[in-house]
Design a protein around this motif. Structure first.
Motif, short mmCIF file in Angstrom:
data_model
loop_
_atom_site.label_atom_id
_atom_site.label_comp_id
_atom_site.label_asym_id
_atom_site.label_seq_id
_atom_site.Cartn_x
_atom_site.Cartn_y
_atom_site.Cartn_z
N ASN A 191 -32.25 -10.46 53.61
CA ASN A 191 -32.23 -11.52 52.92
C ASN A 191 -32.14 -12.66 52.53
O ASN A 191 -32.03 -13.28 53.54
CB ASN A 191 -29.45 -10.67 52.61
CG ASN A 191 -29.35 -11.28 51.92
OD1 ASN A 191 -29.52 -12.32 50.47
ND2 ASN A 191 -29.07 -10.63 50.45
N PHE A 192 -32.31 -12.63 51.31
CA PHE A 192 -32.73 -14.56 51.04
C PHE A 192 -31.40 -15.44 51.64
O PHE A 192 -31.55 -16.80 51.81
CB PHE A 192 -33.38 -15.12 49.02
CG PHE A 192 -32.22 -14.23 47.88
CD1 PHE A 192 -31.46 -15.09 48.53
CD2 PHE A 192 -32.71 -13.72 47.54
CE1 PHE A 192 -30.50 -14.99 47.20
CE2 PHE A 192 -32.17 -13.11 46.68
CZ PHE A 192 -31.06 -14.22 46.56
N GLY A 225 -43.34 -6.23 44.65
CA GLY A 225 -44.20 -5.92 44.42
C GLY A 225 -45.52 -6.70 45.28
O GLY A 225 -46.65 -6.39 45.57
N ASP A 253 -37.01 -14.31 41.74
CA ASP A 253 -37.32 -13.14 40.84
C ASP A 253 -36.13 -11.89 40.87
O ASP A 253 -36.51 -11.33 41.31
CB ASP A 253 -38.63 -12.71 40.74
CG ASP A 253 -39.14 -11.47 39.56
OD1 ASP A 253 -38.37 -11.67 38.67
OD2 ASP A 253 -40.36 -11.14 39.77
N GLY A 266 -46.26 -9.39 44.04
CA GLY A 266 -47.12 -9.82 42.45
C GLY A 266 -47.38 -11.25 42.54
O GLY A 266 -47.70 -12.19 42.79
N HIS A 267 -46.22 -12.06 42.76
CA HIS A 267 -46.45 -13.77 42.50
C HIS A 267 -46.82 -14.01 44.39
O HIS A 267 -47.65 -14.91 43.97
CB HIS A 267 -44.55 -14.03 42.74
CG HIS A 267 -44.20 -13.69 41.41
ND1 HIS A 267 -42.42 -13.54 40.56
CD2 HIS A 267 -44.57 -13.37 39.51
CE1 HIS A 267 -42.67 -13.24 39.25
NE2 HIS A 267 -43.59 -13.34 38.84
N ASP A 289 -38.05 -9.95 51.09
CA ASP A 289 -37.12 -9.05 50.74
C ASP A 289 -36.37 -8.50 51.77
O ASP A 289 -36.93 -7.87 52.60
CB ASP A 289 -38.42 -8.42 50.24
CG ASP A 289 -38.29 -6.92 48.88
OD1 ASP A 289 -38.48 -7.40 47.91
OD2 ASP A 289 -36.72 -6.50 49.14
C1 SAM Z 1 -37.35 -8.63 40.03
S1 SAM Z 1 -38.39 -7.91 41.85
C2 SAM Z 1 -39.85 -9.01 42.23
C3 SAM Z 1 -40.71 -8.64 42.32
C4 SAM Z 1 -42.23 -9.57 42.42
N1 SAM Z 1 -41.76 -10.69 41.93
C5 SAM Z 1 -43.25 -9.43 42.02
O1 SAM Z 1 -44.19 -10.15 41.45
O2 SAM Z 1 -44.06 -7.89 42.46
C6 SAM Z 1 -37.15 -8.74 43.26
C7 SAM Z 1 -37.01 -7.93 44.66
O3 SAM Z 1 -36.12 -9.08 45.46
C8 SAM Z 1 -35.19 -8.21 46.18
N2 SAM Z 1 -34.25 -8.79 46.17
C9 SAM Z 1 -33.06 -8.55 45.51
N3 SAM Z 1 -32.11 -9.69 46.44
C10 SAM Z 1 -32.12 -9.73 47.66
C11 SAM Z 1 -31.69 -11.15 48.50
N4 SAM Z 1 -30.59 -11.24 47.93
N5 SAM Z 1 -32.80 -10.79 49.33
C12 SAM Z 1 -33.51 -10.68 49.84
N6 SAM Z 1 -34.46 -9.73 48.52
C13 SAM Z 1 -33.92 -10.06 47.33
C14 SAM Z 1 -35.41 -6.56 45.27
O4 SAM Z 1 -35.24 -5.93 46.96
C15 SAM Z 1 -36.39 -6.65 45.14
O5 SAM Z 1 -37.35 -5.93 45.69
#
Ligand code: SAM
Length: 293
Positions: A74-75, A26, A95, A28-29, A46
């Motif tokens: 993808n990261f 979202g 996160d 936030g960070h 993301d």
């Molecule tokens: C826990 S949320 C992060 C919340 C964020 N820190 C915030 O403050 O709103 C995790 C996010 O990471 C994304 N995500 C998870 N694994 C990922 C990956 N391998 N590559 C890219 N995005 C990823 C998910 O789609 C999700 O939107």
């Protein structure tokens, strides 16, 4: 743990300040980093199309288009996605896992609280296998293995065998079918405990479908070369399997390779207040390493 996270990746000097957020969610960070460090540029990724689209809107609304560069992907491909240069990042944050948005969207199939398709893909554009494919096409042995490896589900064999039996009558299509099946695989006296019987099955399928653990172990060692000496890598994980990988990779870099210092031996945990404000944070763990100068 937002405060600790943001503080650990503080820019090293006044020049070329660059911070990378591997999981925009979202925003936030990322947005907090942009506000806290007004001279820094924040790169973010993301893999979820909705997170990406909503993120672009949020960045615009906040007037941060020049400061935040959000890309979809993808990261594990972030080096190519952002064309990163070695020793260029002041800090990297992640996160891990799915966001509350995922759990709260019935149509994504992450939660058994709602009726929805058994999808569970974060990157719906590029991930081919859905949770329904696993349930309808994989052997009982394969399903059992997924449930036990990715959630240590003690009734994995019984659940897997029941899935294979049930699908002879009807295909698995929605979350409630699976919730109901798992519920009845649990012994009667364990069905109404603190944790719903379907929790582990849903977690395991989600981790499998999105290759969540593989991408963490692939990405951590690759990214360290792109962090400036003195810069930090901070990761929040939400379950023990993720945390174990982060711990192992960070220890390897600290002890065997000698290229980072561990900020603390034990992970940092959320405060009581953070848990009250956001109950999902109760299982969060933050680990941080600092690249040696
Ligand atoms: C826990 S949320 C992060 C919340 C964020 N820190 C915030 O403050 O709103 C995790 C996010 O990471 C994304 N995500 C998870 N694994 C990922 C990956 N391998 N590559 C890219 N995005 C990823 C998910 O789609 C999700 O939107």
């Amino acid at each position: 743990m937002l405060e600790e996270l943001v503080t650990y990746v503080a820019p090293q000097s006044n020049e070329n300040q660059l911070i990378l957020d591997l999981t925009f969610g979202g925003g936030g960070h990322t947005v907090e980093l942009a506000k806290r460090y007004p001279q820094a540029k924040i790169l973010a990724v993301d893999q979820d199309p909705e997170a990406f689209e909503n993120g672009q809107k949020r960045i615009k609304e906040e007037g941060l288009e020049d400061r935040i560069d959000l890309r979809k992907g993808n990261f594990s491909n972030v080096i190519q996605i952002h064309e990163l240069e070695k020793d260029s990042l002041d800090g990297v944050i992640a996160d891990l896992g799915v966001s509350s948005h995922h759990f709260d969207s019935p149509e994504r199939g992450f939660s058994f609280r709602f009726e929805g398709p058994l999808d569970m893909r974060m990157d719906v554009d590029n991930t081919e296998i859905t949770a329904a494919d696993v349930l309808n096409d994989f052997s009982a042995k394969e399903i059992e293995e997924i449930l036990s490896s990715y959630a240590q589900e003690r009734f994995s064999r019984r659940i897997a065998e029941n899935i294979v039996e049930k699908r002879k009558e009807e295909k698995f299509e929605n979350t409630k079918q699976l919730e109901n099946l798992v519920f009845h695989c649990y012994p009667k006296k364990m069905r109404f405990g603190k944790t719903h019987p379907a929790t582990k099955t849903f977690q395991a399928l989600r981790i499998y479908v999105n290759r969540e653990l593989d991408v963490i172990s692939e990405t951590i060692p690759q990214l360290i070369d792109y962090i400036k000496p003195g810069g930090s890598f901070a990761i929040i994980s939400f379950h023990s399997l993720e945390d174990r990988i982060v711990k192992t990779e960070f220890r390897k870099m600290a002890k065997e390779m000698g290229i980072v210092d561990l900020i603390s031996k034990k992970p940092l945990l959320p405060t009581e207040n953070e848990i009250i404000e956001n109950s999902r944070s109760r299982s969060a763990k933050l680990r941080v390493v600092k690249k040696k100068s």
